[in-house]
Design a protein around this motif. Structure first.
Motif, mmCIF file in Angstrom:
data_model
loop_
_atom_site.group_PDB
_atom_site.id
_atom_site.type_symbol
_atom_site.label_atom_id
_atom_site.label_comp_id
_atom_site.label_asym_id
_atom_site.label_seq_id
_atom_site.Cartn_x
_atom_site.Cartn_y
_atom_site.Cartn_z
ATOM 1 N N CYS A 187 -33.931 -11.295 16.828
ATOM 2 C CA CYS A 187 -34.111 -12.651 17.334
ATOM 3 C C CYS A 187 -33.290 -13.635 16.515
ATOM 4 O O CYS A 187 -33.268 -13.567 15.289
ATOM 5 C CB CYS A 187 -35.585 -13.038 17.270
ATOM 6 S SG CYS A 187 -36.549 -12.106 18.453
ATOM 7 N N GLN A 188 -32.599 -14.511 17.184
ATOM 8 C CA GLN A 188 -31.778 -15.495 16.484
ATOM 9 C C GLN A 188 -32.165 -16.889 16.947
ATOM 10 O O GLN A 188 -32.449 -17.092 18.130
ATOM 11 C CB GLN A 188 -30.296 -15.264 16.792
ATOM 12 C CG GLN A 188 -29.793 -13.874 16.447
ATOM 13 C CD GLN A 188 -29.723 -13.625 14.958
ATOM 14 O OE1 GLN A 188 -29.786 -14.561 14.168
ATOM 15 N NE2 GLN A 188 -29.608 -12.366 14.569
ATOM 16 N N PRO A 189 -32.157 -17.827 16.023
ATOM 17 C CA PRO A 189 -32.495 -19.190 16.457
ATOM 18 C C PRO A 189 -31.435 -19.739 17.405
ATOM 19 O O PRO A 189 -30.242 -19.478 17.230
ATOM 20 C CB PRO A 189 -32.527 -19.971 15.147
ATOM 21 C CG PRO A 189 -31.701 -19.173 14.203
ATOM 22 C CD PRO A 189 -31.850 -17.744 14.599
ATOM 23 N N LEU A 190 -31.893 -20.455 18.388
ATOM 24 C CA LEU A 190 -30.980 -21.017 19.387
ATOM 25 C C LEU A 190 -30.430 -22.337 18.852
ATOM 26 O O LEU A 190 -31.174 -23.294 18.691
ATOM 27 C CB LEU A 190 -31.770 -21.244 20.683
ATOM 28 C CG LEU A 190 -31.012 -21.394 21.993
ATOM 29 C CD1 LEU A 190 -30.150 -20.185 22.261
ATOM 30 C CD2 LEU A 190 -32.018 -21.554 23.125
ATOM 31 N N ALA A 191 -29.179 -22.347 18.566
ATOM 32 C CA ALA A 191 -28.599 -23.590 18.055
ATOM 33 C C ALA A 191 -28.623 -24.653 19.147
ATOM 34 O O ALA A 191 -28.578 -24.318 20.338
ATOM 35 C CB ALA A 191 -27.166 -23.335 17.594
ATOM 36 N N PRO A 192 -28.698 -25.924 18.749
ATOM 37 C CA PRO A 192 -28.758 -26.971 19.773
ATOM 38 C C PRO A 192 -27.503 -26.997 20.650
ATOM 39 O O PRO A 192 -27.574 -27.272 21.844
ATOM 40 C CB PRO A 192 -28.874 -28.265 18.956
ATOM 41 C CG PRO A 192 -29.086 -27.868 17.550
ATOM 42 C CD PRO A 192 -28.703 -26.456 17.387
ATOM 43 N N ASP A 193 -26.354 -26.663 20.037
ATOM 44 C CA ASP A 193 -25.112 -26.682 20.816
ATOM 45 C C ASP A 193 -24.700 -25.251 21.168
ATOM 46 O O ASP A 193 -23.530 -24.902 21.121
ATOM 47 C CB ASP A 193 -24.019 -27.374 20.002
ATOM 48 C CG ASP A 193 -23.793 -26.677 18.676
ATOM 49 O OD1 ASP A 193 -24.740 -25.991 18.204
ATOM 50 O OD2 ASP A 193 -22.693 -26.812 18.102
ATOM 51 N N ALA B 85 -39.589 -15.742 19.444
ATOM 52 C CA ALA B 85 -40.347 -16.991 19.371
ATOM 53 C C ALA B 85 -39.629 -18.069 20.168
ATOM 54 O O ALA B 85 -38.446 -17.905 20.527
ATOM 55 C CB ALA B 85 -40.490 -17.409 17.908
ATOM 56 N N ASP B 86 -40.305 -19.149 20.438
ATOM 57 C CA ASP B 86 -39.665 -20.250 21.152
ATOM 58 C C ASP B 86 -38.494 -20.778 20.322
ATOM 59 O O ASP B 86 -38.552 -20.809 19.090
ATOM 60 C CB ASP B 86 -40.663 -21.399 21.381
ATOM 61 C CG ASP B 86 -41.605 -21.060 22.533
ATOM 62 O OD1 ASP B 86 -41.341 -20.041 23.223
ATOM 63 O OD2 ASP B 86 -42.595 -21.773 22.707
ATOM 64 N N GLY B 87 -37.437 -21.196 20.992
ATOM 65 C CA GLY B 87 -36.256 -21.686 20.270
ATOM 66 C C GLY B 87 -35.416 -20.551 19.701
ATOM 67 O O GLY B 87 -34.439 -20.787 18.990
ATOM 68 N N GLU B 88 -35.787 -19.323 19.996
ATOM 69 C CA GLU B 88 -34.955 -18.198 19.576
ATOM 70 C C GLU B 88 -34.498 -17.439 20.825
ATOM 71 O O GLU B 88 -35.028 -17.616 21.911
ATOM 72 C CB GLU B 88 -35.755 -17.267 18.659
ATOM 73 C CG GLU B 88 -36.088 -17.898 17.309
ATOM 74 C CD GLU B 88 -36.651 -16.876 16.337
ATOM 75 O OE1 GLU B 88 -36.535 -17.116 15.142
ATOM 76 O OE2 GLU B 88 -37.195 -15.847 16.776
ATOM 77 N N TYR B 89 -33.497 -16.616 20.629
ATOM 78 C CA TYR B 89 -33.075 -15.803 21.760
ATOM 79 C C TYR B 89 -32.764 -14.403 21.253
ATOM 80 O O TYR B 89 -32.578 -14.165 20.051
ATOM 81 C CB TYR B 89 -31.864 -16.408 22.455
ATOM 82 C CG TYR B 89 -30.604 -16.381 21.618
ATOM 83 C CD1 TYR B 89 -30.394 -17.328 20.621
ATOM 84 C CD2 TYR B 89 -29.637 -15.409 21.820
ATOM 85 C CE1 TYR B 89 -29.256 -17.299 19.849
ATOM 86 C CE2 TYR B 89 -28.500 -15.379 21.048
ATOM 87 C CZ TYR B 89 -28.307 -16.317 20.060
ATOM 88 O OH TYR B 89 -27.185 -16.267 19.305
#
Lengths: 746, 746
Positions: free
Chosen positions: B382-388, B400-404
């Protein structure tokens, strides 16, 4: 049917090729007859029976070793060429830095004191002394090192050997000469000579020996023949282009455009390797020099800087504008070539003594400095000095504090820097008048400079002229309409103008497009640059040939183009060939051979070998006969001596490439009566064509196989004639159809 | 001396070349004998007397017009190829967008509900139906459209005509098929087929007519012969490469590498023009599609994104690391090719019915979807989803939420996007396990996929595999030492890995380096990429040939390489030639000609024409004889009819390129007794060599001049034999020296 119109022979100024030779009447019958030195023609290939036998005996492993040696040599060529480029760059930068600093300090000191004439004199004297040094070296020690060397390398790759063009001494003079002329402030570049330098390095390294240093390393002996040497020289030329412009692919294409006949994949791959190593070496050492070790992002001696796509994007509707600029470039290029042509003829007639040549070079240097000084002095183009300005020597002169003279950025700088600032300086850095005056003066200065007895290239001056008027076009466009001012970036138009002007002068196409693409690092500019170069070439060719071709023609070199003239299909081998041709018998009398070789009216390089009655059985070269005579491989002698040393391939290779003239070989009267058996030494399967073969077919065979002699036989396999390079080079497509040229007897 | 070891004949699966023909025993004597369809060999050139006369009559203006037409055609080729590339790109993007959106929504809906198997089934069914559609088109309607088409185009440019390879129908199936297979989520790319598409466009446009559409536009009739058509096809292939990779120079070099014999400057220049126009067209229309009209900075279907030099700079000490990766790429490439070779043989034996082929393709599609699903499902990366973030379809799954899910960026994407994210995503986007598993599964999937009956390329899968393990290498390096973490940028190693893997599989060298350089837009990576490709080739060649060469060999095509095998100097024309050879008299009986042409054991394409006693006077082609027979150009008939229509060049051109078989021509018993005068129609000056010419010399002549038949004569100019392409293709350098292959009778 096309008409063959006979034209008067070109004669030529051949001292650039400087070898001893016969005399010939000069151009338009000038009474100041000067010796036309002999231009060696044609490659000699040791493709004789001995060589074929050696190849047959070679194992797979031996072929592998040869292949590996070739790669090693190409790596070395690239490395050394890169080093030389690096050396030239650093020395020029250092010396020019000192020169401009001294002059600037002087100008600053005298601007207020009012004694600016002292600055002018200082500038002129400094420039002239550098140029004098360079000119003396070239004029007195190695005239072949003059100019960019590109015409000579073109000839070499085309198959015409020009004496001394790839010697170590030439290289040394070339390198020192180019440093002097660039530092001396002439309108020249250091890029063209790099191509020549790479070629010399290649010729030297690949032979594993140096005649100048009298050292034979006993390596790479297999490569001591023309075809192999030529392949390496093309790799060297590519490495030179690659180092000059940071354009490895452009380098490969340059070599192919000028030298390739049959496309050989492994060879091309090796050439590419040499180019890559060369760029990489230059890059690496320059990054060390600039204390940015490992930053390899700025390859090449000249770098156009990065053209950011967003700022510099072009629109579809600008393409016609670009093409119009291409046409203008073609026109200006033709004018440049036309002026230079007449100047060269003038020089051939009146400026042929070395001391005169040095004086002319010094005069040009002084005039260049004076013109630049006057232009800067009278310029009123003051620009504010940005805090992060990139000008290395901003001249304030009569401008207000915090401003600098814009004309000075163009003149008071090395040409490379001027080109870059024309490409990249923001809008408003130059005004239109400055650019117009600069274009005008620099055009004539560059035209006068090319052909001087200094070693220097024409690439950078062409780019500079083009960039100046291109930027001018951009400024004018932007001022015409309000919408145009958003897209008419002057830097973009400077790039297009530079391409147009360079294309109009040198008329290279494919390789130049790729070189420009690589130097700008922007693939999207490929199409406009290509269209501009094409337009420039088409327009320019309508008026005048390319600059290099003009100089090649003036040398009366039998240069073969890519294809036979379009309308020559009705000519056949029968009409083209030289006939009658002197044939040798397979077992021939020594006296006959000596007589044939000594006879200056039959200066053929290859002789068909026949068995009676005139049936072709082989071909032997002049150089091979000379080696045979030198070693006295005579049949009667062989019988008398028990321990006769058998002639080996090594003997031919040791004699290569400077075979002694026939006059130096002494053959006694007794020996003249001996016989020579040529069977073992001739090429047993020369290429032949029937009498009715059309000229384009003969031409294609010649070019595709890199032939030097093609035997014409009848349907009984009897020798009827011999087609040589000169027979083919005679035909030429003029404005009134096919023309036959009379090439000077060389 | 090398030994000639005799090897068993290859037989082949030739349905890809699908033409009617004879039967032949199959590989290893399988009892399921399948028809080996006839592969047309050799180009036919209308270089006969009529043609030569036409050329002689042509004025300078006519030559100019021809030249201009050539340029126009090349421009058209580039334009149409660019349009096709644009069409494929947009359709794939739209369809894939819809597909991934549907699946993503489904997954999101079912992740919480726990019914993920429904998502799997949806994915698999969607993929399979696309692939089934593509496979049905290819298998049932045009088998030649299968695969990337690069082996077929290589053969075509090499001089081997493969039926139906450049037909309009093939193009349509190819384009639709590649859209289906890419959208169907197979491990394939859309770049290879572009090369084939470009070639078809070129063949169509240059002939000015279409047999499929039954339209003849009566233009470009001069170009209706093999040499001209082949030149245009090489321009088309270059335009295809150029559109696929945004690499116009790479495209030119690809064409030269595969197709060039004699380097022709104007031709190369035209090829470059076609390439440029193609990139430009694609660019322009894509910029319009993306609502950024005029932004031409992202050329090509695949674009590696910009590698910024500062961040991605490499150090001198990394070069050995790169070369080690090259060696690894070579090993993996050889393994890939080895597996694919056996798979192809398996397919030839057991999967030859169209319906079986479709079933296999569907199976592969379903398995690909299932494997991807399982990999994503079980991935814990799982990697955090960067805003951009740049991921278009980030899958959250059990993160988790905000991750992909990072595995999903590799699998749940078109391969082009996956490659780019492997190159450019910041450190830590992927963990090592993800990359390892991805490499492993994708390797086998790609290997299974290549050779399926769908139209698809192998470039992108290779790049993807290499980028994955390359990035893995970068991560591992960075974790070993603390210093390495500063320079071991994973994106850089992904690029090197991609080059290594692609080089290891396809073994292209020069053109691939330039393509990679252009696609990365970074000249400084030239040297490392070149070294990597060289290492990969050397290591790979030690084990196994390149993928395309394997497939060409499996087709039993007499493919000519660049040079004769190194140790073949002791072979002469005498040993190589086919002998005895059937000759025709200059005035020959019709019956004899019909009998010779009908005799299937003498399926030569060219016949020497002789005058008694056996003296060579010309060469005539099978196709020419057939046209003569069809028009009944018989001497006795001519006398009897006053208004005999004289045979013109046009008749030959109209028949080109599909000459009727001899069986379809009816010759009556009376006509058999007539005579035919061949003088006017034969090539009067065929190239000849003497008996003792060595194989390398014969080979060079063949390659350099693009010959199809070379007559071997003795020293009395009597015909002794004929060397054809097949005679030369037999000799091959194996591990134990020179080997002679028995090419299947085709």
């Amino acid at each position: 049917m096309a008409n063959i119109t006979k034209k008067v022979s070109w004669s030529s100024r051949c001292d650039e090729f400087g070898a001893v030779g016969e005399e010939t009447p000069l151009l338009n019958g000038s009474d100041q007859a000067r010796p036309l030195r002999q231009v060696h023609l044609d490659y000699d290939n040791i493709e004789n029976q001995l060589f074929l036998e050696e190849e047959r005996r070679m194992s797979f492993l031996a072929f592998r070793c040869l292949e590996i040696s070739r790669w090693v040599i190409c790596g070395l060529i690239g490395f050394l060429t890169g080093l030389i480029a690096c050396f030239i760059d650093i020395v020029v930068e250092q010396l020019a830095g000192i020169k401009y600093k001294v002059i600037k300090e002087n100008i600053v000191r005298f601007t207020e004191a009012g004694g600016l004439s002292i600055s002018l004199i200082l500038w002129a004297v400094l420039n002239s002394s550098f140029v004098m040094l360079g000119a003396i070296m070239v004029a007195f020690f190695e005239p072949i090192a003059a100019g960019s060397g590109i015409p000579q390398i073109k000839c070499y790759l085309n198959g015409v050997k020009i004496p001394r063009v790839v010697r170590l001494k030439t290289l040394v003079i070339k390198v020192c000469g180019v440093i002097c002329s660039v530092v001396g402030g002439l309108a020249v570049g250091k890029e063209g000579p790099m191509i020549h330098s790479g070629a010399v390095v290649a010729a030297g390294v690949s032979q594993g020996r140096s005649t100048s240093l009298k050292r034979d390393f006993k390596i790479f002996e297999y490569f001591r023949r023309d075809t192999e040497k030529r392949d390496f020289v093309s790799a060297g030329a590519a490495a030179g282009v690659s180092a000059a412009f940071g354009a490895p692919v452009g380098g490969v294409l340059f070599s192919l455009e000028e030298g390739a006949s049959f496309w050989n994949q492994m060879l091309t791959w090796r050439i590419f390797f040499a180019s890559m190593i060369s760029t990489f070496t230059l890059n690496f050492f320059l990054s060390v020099y600039h204390n940015k070790t490992g930053d390899l992002s700025n390859p090449g001696l000249i770098n156009f800087g990065s053209f950011e796509s967003e700022a510099m994007g072009y629109n579809l509707y600008e393409i016609p504008l670009f093409m119009a600029m291409g046409a203008l470039g073609g026109l200006l290029g033709a004018l440049f070539n036309f002026l230079n042509y007449w100047l060269t003829i003038f020089r051939i007639r009146y400026v042929h003594r070395p001391c005169l040549q040095v004086m002319e070079a010094v005069l040009v240097a002084a005039v260049t400095a004076a013109v630049a000084f006057i232009m800067i002095y009278f310029s009123v183009d003051c620009q504010p000095l940005a805090p992060d300005h990139t000008e290395e020597y901003p001249l304030q002169l009569f401008c207000a504090d915090g401003e600098y003279n814009s004309m000075a950025t163009a003149f008071f700088n090395t040409p490379e820097r001027s080109v870059r600032s024309l490409f990249h300086n923001p809008r408003g850095t130059y005004n239109a008048l400055t650019l117009g005056l600069f274009t005008l003066t620099y055009f004539f200065l560059a035209c006068w400079t090319y052909g001087l007895s200094v070693s220097a290239g024409v690439f950078i001056p062409s780019l500079l002229i083009g960039a100046a008027w291109g930027r001018l076009c951009g400024i004018l466009l932007a001022s015409t309409t309000s919408t145009a001012s958003t897209w008419a970036d002057p830097g973009k138009y400077a790039l297009i103008g530079a391409a147009a002007q360079l294309g109009g002068i040198v008329r290279m196409t494919l390789s130049l497009t790729v070189i420009m693409m690589e130097a700008t690092g922007n693939v999207t500019y490929g199409l406009p640059i290509m269209l501009v170069l094409m337009t420039a070439k088409i327009v320019g060719d309508y008026f005048q040939e390319g600059l290099y071709d003009i100089h090649i023609k003036l040398q009366s070199v039998p240069f073969l183009h890519w294809e036979a003239p379009a309308t020559s299909h009705w000519l056949t081998a029968r009409e083209v060939m030289s006939s009658p041709v002197i044939c040798l018998n397979r077992i021939e009398k020594v006296g006959t051979i000596v007589d044939i070789l000594s006879n200056t009216s039959t200066n053929h390089n290859g002789f068909p070998v026949v068995v009676q009655p005139a049936k072709l059985c082989g071909l032997i070269l002049r150089s091979q006969l000379i080696v045979l005579l030198k070693h006295k491989v005579f049949v009667e002698l062989a019988r008398s001596r028990l321990t006769q040393r058998k002639l080996q391939l090594k003997d031919f290779r040791d004699a290569y490439p400077r075979f002694p003239p026939i006059q130096s070989i002494h053959v006694s009267q007794d020996e003249r009566e001996c016989m020579m058996d040529l069977t073992e030494f001739m090429n047993p399967t020369p290429y032949t064509v029937p009498l009715e073969t059309s000229l384009p077919r003969v031409f294609k065979l010649f070019r595709a196989l890199g032939l030097r002699h093609l035997v014409v036989v009848d349907d009984e396999n009897r020798v009827n004639g011999l087609v040589t390079r000169k027979d083919l080079a005679r035909y030429h497509l003029g404005k009134h159809g096919l023309e036959e040229l009379h090439l000077a007897q060389t």
